[in-house]
Design a protein around this motif. Structure first.
Motif, short mmCIF file in Angstrom:
data_model
loop_
_atom_site.label_atom_id
_atom_site.label_comp_id
_atom_site.label_asym_id
_atom_site.label_seq_id
_atom_site.Cartn_x
_atom_site.Cartn_y
_atom_site.Cartn_z
N VAL A 151 -22.65 -5.83 55.02
CA VAL A 151 -22.99 -7.04 53.99
C VAL A 151 -23.96 -7.89 54.65
CG1 VAL A 151 -22.34 -8.84 52.32
CG2 VAL A 151 -20.99 -6.76 52.52
N SER A 152 -24.00 -8.36 55.90
CA SER A 152 -24.65 -9.04 56.47
C SER A 152 -25.98 -8.82 56.62
CB SER A 152 -24.29 -9.14 57.81
OG SER A 152 -23.22 -10.53 57.94
N GLN A 153 -26.08 -7.10 56.98
CA GLN A 153 -27.40 -6.31 57.07
C GLN A 153 -28.07 -6.38 55.84
OE1 GLN A 153 -28.01 -2.66 58.90
NE2 GLN A 153 -26.04 -2.48 59.36
N ALA A 154 -27.61 -6.37 54.50
CA ALA A 154 -28.03 -6.36 53.47
C ALA A 154 -28.56 -7.72 53.10
CB ALA A 154 -26.88 -5.89 52.26
N GLN A 155 -27.80 -8.86 53.51
CA GLN A 155 -28.11 -10.14 53.22
C GLN A 155 -29.27 -10.38 53.82
OE1 GLN A 155 -24.70 -12.14 54.11
NE2 GLN A 155 -24.33 -12.72 51.92
N SER A 156 -29.74 -9.89 55.24
CA SER A 156 -30.88 -10.08 55.95
C SER A 156 -31.95 -9.40 55.35
CB SER A 156 -30.58 -10.02 57.32
OG SER A 156 -30.33 -8.61 57.56
N ARG A 157 -31.95 -8.22 54.58
CA ARG A 157 -32.71 -7.35 54.27
C ARG A 157 -33.15 -7.79 52.74
NH1 ARG A 157 -32.59 -0.90 55.72
NH2 ARG A 157 -34.39 -0.64 54.57
N TRP A 158 -32.47 -8.32 51.89
CA TRP A 158 -32.87 -8.64 50.58
C TRP A 158 -32.50 -9.88 50.17
CZ3 TRP A 158 -30.69 -3.68 51.49
CH2 TRP A 158 -31.58 -2.48 51.52
N ASP A 159 -33.09 -10.56 49.29
CA ASP A 159 -32.95 -11.96 48.91
C ASP A 159 -31.90 -11.65 47.81
OD1 ASP A 159 -33.35 -14.44 48.40
OD2 ASP A 159 -35.31 -14.42 47.65
N ILE A 160 -30.78 -11.92 48.30
CA ILE A 160 -29.64 -11.74 47.30
C ILE A 160 -28.69 -13.12 47.72
CG2 ILE A 160 -29.41 -9.43 47.27
CD1 ILE A 160 -27.12 -9.24 49.52
N THR A 171 -12.07 -2.15 59.76
CA THR A 171 -12.73 -2.04 58.55
C THR A 171 -13.34 -3.22 58.20
OG1 THR A 171 -10.85 -0.32 58.38
CG2 THR A 171 -12.05 -1.06 56.52
N GLU A 172 -12.64 -4.23 57.93
CA GLU A 172 -13.20 -5.39 57.42
C GLU A 172 -14.51 -6.11 58.51
OE1 GLU A 172 -10.09 -4.80 58.38
OE2 GLU A 172 -9.04 -5.16 56.16
N LYS A 173 -14.27 -5.99 59.57
CA LYS A 173 -15.45 -6.23 60.42
C LYS A 173 -16.72 -5.64 60.15
CE LYS A 173 -16.23 -7.12 65.46
NZ LYS A 173 -15.92 -6.83 66.54
N ALA A 174 -16.30 -3.99 59.73
CA ALA A 174 -17.53 -3.06 59.77
C ALA A 174 -18.10 -3.45 58.28
CB ALA A 174 -16.86 -1.61 59.73
N LEU A 175 -17.25 -3.78 57.33
CA LEU A 175 -17.82 -4.14 55.88
C LEU A 175 -18.63 -5.63 56.00
CD1 LEU A 175 -14.55 -3.21 53.83
CD2 LEU A 175 -16.80 -2.16 53.91
N GLU A 176 -18.16 -6.53 56.79
CA GLU A 176 -18.68 -7.69 56.94
C GLU A 176 -20.29 -7.21 57.54
OE1 GLU A 176 -16.22 -10.11 58.96
OE2 GLU A 176 -14.83 -10.63 57.07
N ALA A 177 -20.26 -6.62 58.55
CA ALA A 177 -21.82 -6.05 59.19
C ALA A 177 -22.62 -5.54 58.20
CB ALA A 177 -21.45 -5.49 60.34
N MET A 205 -20.02 -14.38 51.21
CA MET A 205 -19.65 -13.10 51.27
C MET A 205 -18.15 -12.98 51.07
SD MET A 205 -19.84 -10.64 54.53
CE MET A 205 -21.10 -11.09 55.47
N THR A 206 -17.66 -12.02 50.36
CA THR A 206 -16.56 -11.67 50.25
C THR A 206 -15.93 -10.17 50.48
OG1 THR A 206 -16.00 -13.13 48.65
CG2 THR A 206 -14.18 -11.79 48.78
N VAL A 207 -15.04 -9.90 51.62
CA VAL A 207 -14.67 -8.68 51.76
C VAL A 207 -13.18 -8.48 51.99
CG1 VAL A 207 -14.58 -6.92 53.86
CG2 VAL A 207 -16.90 -7.95 53.21
N ARG A 208 -12.73 -7.37 51.30
CA ARG A 208 -11.12 -7.21 51.08
C ARG A 208 -10.78 -5.70 51.16
NH1 ARG A 208 -11.10 -11.15 46.18
NH2 ARG A 208 -10.04 -9.21 45.03
N THR A 209 -9.75 -5.66 51.91
CA THR A 209 -9.01 -4.46 51.62
C THR A 209 -7.68 -4.48 51.30
OG1 THR A 209 -8.32 -4.50 53.94
CG2 THR A 209 -10.13 -3.18 53.67
#
Lengths: 89, 149
Positions: free
Chosen positions: B65-74, B57-63, B1-5
């Protein structure tokens, strides 16, 4: 107890505050402090604060970088933030 | 996962090829780019300022993306969001998701954008012909997020 408060966007601009350190006596008020109680406490400063924090504008709160609701408890050393609904993307 | 502002622009072609080439079993990369419009709520927009809450902001974005990762096989996901002063047609945000098949990546990409819009601490202020104004949050964005629940 000592907490740090940050303000963003419209709140920051209107209140002319981006951050402040707030020290409260360790009484019952501080021991049972929540987001809503803190908003009401700050709103007593003047009409502008009242309007921005307890008025029509929806204000969201965060504690230590987590979005929380009005009943979330605030404890010593917390970083609290107040801001309008987000509009990124 | 990469998150950048970041304040600087990003090279979408470069970012997508990094994601594509990271794994040989990648079969799909879905991406979304959000950009500054010159028209909003009936006014002409000449400039947009994006404010954020560094750290949260970064923490929220990481959370998100983590939710998306646990929900779908990406396989992987990338979110780049710009802050500071932007002009019409400037890129604001890039969300890109890689997976074996397109279905999972499409859903995860849309989920990340819908949550970003309603939960990541960013605020837009527009300069229009009538002066400056803060952009109001839209109920339709809340509805878009609710459908994932």
């Amino acid at each position: 107890m000592k907490i740090k408060i940050l303000y963003f966007a419209r709140l920051k601009e209107t209140l002319k505050f981006s951050t402040e350190d707030l020290e409260l006596p360790n009484d019952d008020f501080a021991r049972t402090l929540t987001i809503l109680k803190l908003k009401a406490y700050l709103a007593k400063r003047n009409d502008t604060w009242q309007q921005m924090l307890m008025g029509k504008l929806k204000v969201r709160g965060a504690i230590n970088h987590e979005l929380v609701d009005d009943n979330a408890p605030i404890t010593d050393g917390d970083e609290v933030a107040f801001f309008p609904p987000v509009t990124g993307g | 996962m990469t998150v950048r502002t970041q304040t600087q622009d990003f090279d979408t072609g470069f970012e997508l090829s990094q994601l594509r080439n990271a794994r040989k079993d990648t079969g799909a990369v879905v991406s979304f780019i959000g950009q500054v419009r010159d028209l909003n709520e009936g006014g002409t927009v000449s400039q947009l300022t994006l404010e954020h809450y560094p750290g949260m902001t970064e923490k929220a974005l990481e959370a998100i993306v983590s939710q998306a990762q646990s929900r779908w096989d990406i396989f992987d996901a990338l979110v780049i969001h710009r802050v500071g002063i932007l002009q019409p047609t400037d890129q604001i945000v890039l969300v890109a998701v890689s997976s074996a098949h397109r279905g999972e990546a499409f859903k995860a990409c849309e989920f990340i954008m819908d949550y970003l819009k309603t939960e990541a601490p960013f605020w837009k202020k527009e300069v229009t012909s009538q002066g400056e104004r803060w952009v109001d949050a839209k109920l339709t964005d809340d509805d878009a997020r609710e459908r994932w629940k």
